[in-house]
Scaffold this motif. Sequence first.
Motif, PDB file in Angstrom:
ATOM      1  N   ASP A  10      -4.900   8.156   0.195  1.00 20.04           N
ATOM      2  CA  ASP A  10      -4.140   7.292  -0.702  1.00 20.04           C
ATOM      3  C   ASP A  10      -3.490   6.183   0.118  1.00 20.04           C
ATOM      4  O   ASP A  10      -2.881   6.439   1.162  1.00 20.04           O
ATOM      5  CB  ASP A  10      -3.069   8.087  -1.436  1.00 20.04           C
ATOM      6  CG  ASP A  10      -3.667   9.115  -2.391  1.00 20.04           C
ATOM      7  OD1 ASP A  10      -4.821   8.934  -2.809  1.00 20.04           O
ATOM      8  OD2 ASP A  10      -2.962  10.086  -2.718  1.00 20.04           O
ATOM      9  N   ASN A  13      -1.789  -0.235  -2.947  1.00 19.52           N
ATOM     10  CA  ASN A  13      -2.711  -1.043  -3.732  1.00 19.52           C
ATOM     11  C   ASN A  13      -2.796  -2.460  -3.139  1.00 19.52           C
ATOM     12  O   ASN A  13      -1.823  -3.209  -3.164  1.00 19.52           O
ATOM     13  CB  ASN A  13      -2.230  -1.095  -5.180  1.00 19.52           C
ATOM     14  CG  ASN A  13      -3.168  -1.847  -6.086  1.00 19.52           C
ATOM     15  OD1 ASN A  13      -4.039  -2.570  -5.645  1.00 19.52           O
ATOM     16  ND2 ASN A  13      -2.967  -1.682  -7.378  1.00 19.52           N
ATOM     17  N   LYS A  27      -2.971   4.091  -4.277  1.00 18.25           N
ATOM     18  CA  LYS A  27      -4.254   4.293  -4.957  1.00 18.25           C
ATOM     19  C   LYS A  27      -5.190   5.075  -4.038  1.00 18.25           C
ATOM     20  O   LYS A  27      -5.171   4.902  -2.819  1.00 18.25           O
ATOM     21  CB  LYS A  27      -4.907   2.951  -5.309  1.00 18.25           C
ATOM     22  CG  LYS A  27      -4.070   2.062  -6.200  1.00 18.25           C
ATOM     23  CD  LYS A  27      -4.041   2.599  -7.594  1.00 18.25           C
ATOM     24  CE  LYS A  27      -3.290   1.666  -8.519  1.00 18.25           C
ATOM     25  NZ  LYS A  27      -3.249   2.139  -9.866  1.00 18.25           N
ATOM     26  N   ARG A  28      -6.025   5.915  -4.623  1.00 17.41           N
ATOM     27  CA  ARG A  28      -7.000   6.706  -3.869  1.00 17.41           C
ATOM     28  C   ARG A  28      -8.158   5.815  -3.430  1.00 17.41           C
ATOM     29  O   ARG A  28      -8.702   5.035  -4.213  1.00 17.41           O
ATOM     30  CB  ARG A  28      -7.506   7.849  -4.739  1.00 17.41           C
ATOM     31  CG  ARG A  28      -8.603   8.664  -4.179  1.00 17.41           C
ATOM     32  CD  ARG A  28      -8.283   9.975  -3.495  1.00 17.41           C
ATOM     33  NE  ARG A  28      -6.945  10.460  -3.524  1.00 17.41           N
ATOM     34  CZ  ARG A  28      -6.539  11.582  -4.137  1.00 17.41           C
ATOM     35  NH1 ARG A  28      -7.380  12.304  -4.821  1.00 17.41           N
ATOM     36  NH2 ARG A  28      -5.297  11.967  -4.071  1.00 17.41           N
ATOM     37  N   LEU A  29      -8.529   5.932  -2.143  1.00 16.94           N
ATOM     38  CA  LEU A  29      -9.622   5.151  -1.574  1.00 16.94           C
ATOM     39  C   LEU A  29     -10.785   6.080  -1.247  1.00 16.94           C
ATOM     40  O   LEU A  29     -10.587   7.151  -0.670  1.00 16.94           O
ATOM     41  CB  LEU A  29      -9.148   4.442  -0.300  1.00 16.94           C
ATOM     42  CG  LEU A  29     -10.147   3.536   0.405  1.00 16.94           C
ATOM     43  CD1 LEU A  29     -10.472   2.324  -0.470  1.00 16.94           C
ATOM     44  CD2 LEU A  29      -9.598   3.084   1.754  1.00 16.94           C
ATOM     45  N   TYR A  30     -11.980   5.674  -1.649  1.00 14.47           N
ATOM     46  CA  TYR A  30     -13.202   6.448  -1.408  1.00 14.47           C
ATOM     47  C   TYR A  30     -14.167   5.647  -0.551  1.00 14.47           C
ATOM     48  O   TYR A  30     -14.186   4.412  -0.616  1.00 14.47           O
ATOM     49  CB  TYR A  30     -13.918   6.751  -2.731  1.00 14.47           C
ATOM     50  CG  TYR A  30     -13.165   7.651  -3.653  1.00 14.47           C
ATOM     51  CD1 TYR A  30     -13.302   9.031  -3.570  1.00 14.47           C
ATOM     52  CD2 TYR A  30     -12.324   7.132  -4.626  1.00 14.47           C
ATOM     53  CE1 TYR A  30     -12.609   9.862  -4.436  1.00 14.47           C
ATOM     54  CE2 TYR A  30     -11.631   7.961  -5.493  1.00 14.47           C
ATOM     55  CZ  TYR A  30     -11.778   9.327  -5.387  1.00 14.47           C
ATOM     56  OH  TYR A  30     -11.094  10.150  -6.245  1.00 14.47           O
ATOM     57  N   ASP A  54     -15.881   1.001   1.362  1.00  9.15           N
ATOM     58  CA  ASP A  54     -14.624   1.612   0.931  1.00  9.15           C
ATOM     59  C   ASP A  54     -14.179   0.941  -0.368  1.00  9.15           C
ATOM     60  O   ASP A  54     -14.029  -0.286  -0.419  1.00  9.15           O
ATOM     61  CB  ASP A  54     -13.545   1.444   1.999  1.00  9.15           C
ATOM     62  CG  ASP A  54     -13.864   2.220   3.266  1.00  9.15           C
ATOM     63  OD1 ASP A  54     -14.750   3.097   3.238  1.00  9.15           O
ATOM     64  OD2 ASP A  54     -13.221   1.953   4.301  1.00  9.15           O
ATOM     65  N   TYR A  56     -11.550   1.383  -3.896  1.00  5.26           N
ATOM     66  CA  TYR A  56     -10.442   2.081  -4.550  1.00  5.26           C
ATOM     67  C   TYR A  56     -10.883   2.674  -5.879  1.00  5.26           C
ATOM     68  O   TYR A  56     -11.742   2.130  -6.573  1.00  5.26           O
ATOM     69  CB  TYR A  56      -9.258   1.129  -4.765  1.00  5.26           C
ATOM     70  CG  TYR A  56      -8.476   0.905  -3.498  1.00  5.26           C
ATOM     71  CD1 TYR A  56      -7.460   1.764  -3.136  1.00  5.26           C
ATOM     72  CD2 TYR A  56      -8.795  -0.141  -2.641  1.00  5.26           C
ATOM     73  CE1 TYR A  56      -6.759   1.588  -1.961  1.00  5.26           C
ATOM     74  CE2 TYR A  56      -8.101  -0.332  -1.463  1.00  5.26           C
ATOM     75  CZ  TYR A  56      -7.079   0.537  -1.124  1.00  5.26           C
ATOM     76  OH  TYR A  56      -6.402   0.365   0.054  1.00  5.26           O
ATOM     77  N   GLU A  57     -10.256   3.803  -6.217  1.00  6.08           N
ATOM     78  CA  GLU A  57     -10.618   4.566  -7.410  1.00  6.08           C
ATOM     79  C   GLU A  57     -10.587   3.721  -8.683  1.00  6.08           C
ATOM     80  O   GLU A  57     -11.463   3.837  -9.534  1.00  6.08           O
ATOM     81  CB  GLU A  57      -9.689   5.769  -7.553  1.00  6.08           C
ATOM     82  CG  GLU A  57     -10.013   6.673  -8.713  1.00  6.08           C
ATOM     83  CD  GLU A  57      -9.168   7.934  -8.677  1.00  6.08           C
ATOM     84  OE1 GLU A  57      -9.758   9.015  -8.760  1.00  6.08           O
ATOM     85  OE2 GLU A  57      -7.930   7.827  -8.553  1.00  6.08           O
ATOM     86  N   HIS A  58      -9.598   2.852  -8.807  1.00  3.32           N
ATOM     87  CA  HIS A  58      -9.488   2.079 -10.048  1.00  3.32           C
ATOM     88  C   HIS A  58     -10.567   1.000 -10.156  1.00  3.32           C
ATOM     89  O   HIS A  58     -10.683   0.343 -11.178  1.00  3.32           O
ATOM     90  CB  HIS A  58      -8.074   1.504 -10.213  1.00  3.32           C
ATOM     91  CG  HIS A  58      -7.678   0.469  -9.208  1.00  3.32           C
ATOM     92  ND1 HIS A  58      -7.369   0.772  -7.896  1.00  3.32           N
ATOM     93  CD2 HIS A  58      -7.534  -0.867  -9.332  1.00  3.32           C
ATOM     94  CE1 HIS A  58      -7.043  -0.333  -7.258  1.00  3.32           C
ATOM     95  NE2 HIS A  58      -7.137  -1.347  -8.110  1.00  3.32           N
ATOM     96  N   TRP A  59     -11.385   0.832  -9.133  1.00  6.91           N
ATOM     97  CA  TRP A  59     -12.519  -0.097  -9.182  1.00  6.91           C
ATOM     98  C   TRP A  59     -13.828   0.626  -9.484  1.00  6.91           C
ATOM     99  O   TRP A  59     -14.879  -0.004  -9.602  1.00  6.91           O
ATOM    100  CB  TRP A  59     -12.663  -0.847  -7.873  1.00  6.91           C
ATOM    101  CG  TRP A  59     -11.499  -1.734  -7.539  1.00  6.91           C
ATOM    102  CD1 TRP A  59     -10.540  -2.218  -8.398  1.00  6.91           C
ATOM    103  CD2 TRP A  59     -11.174  -2.245  -6.255  1.00  6.91           C
ATOM    104  NE1 TRP A  59      -9.646  -3.002  -7.719  1.00  6.91           N
ATOM    105  CE2 TRP A  59     -10.002  -3.033  -6.385  1.00  6.91           C
ATOM    106  CE3 TRP A  59     -11.732  -2.119  -4.998  1.00  6.91           C
ATOM    107  CZ2 TRP A  59      -9.411  -3.692  -5.321  1.00  6.91           C
ATOM    108  CZ3 TRP A  59     -11.139  -2.775  -3.943  1.00  6.91           C
ATOM    109  CH2 TRP A  59      -9.990  -3.553  -4.102  1.00  6.91           C
TER     110      TRP A  59
END
Length: 68
Positions: A10, A13, A27-30, A54, A56-59
């Motif tokens: 996390d 943002n 925000k969670r990063l994947y 990489d 972010y979850e909201h994307w």
Amino acid sequence: EGVIERVCGDFRNPEELGYGFDGLPAKRLYRVRFRQTDVWPAYDGRPYDTVDIDIYEHWLRPAGETRA
């Protein structure tokens, strides 16, 4: 369409940070792995080459989900 390679954690943002805010809540990063031929249709390399990005979850949205 990509595959989640790992959860990076996390982080603040970056969109909020860019406007001078504190970037919270975090925000969670994947790390998402894509076949290069899916990203660049004219890619001339090996068909199994990949690129990790990489994101972010909201994307992200689940595979198969269409845009509204």
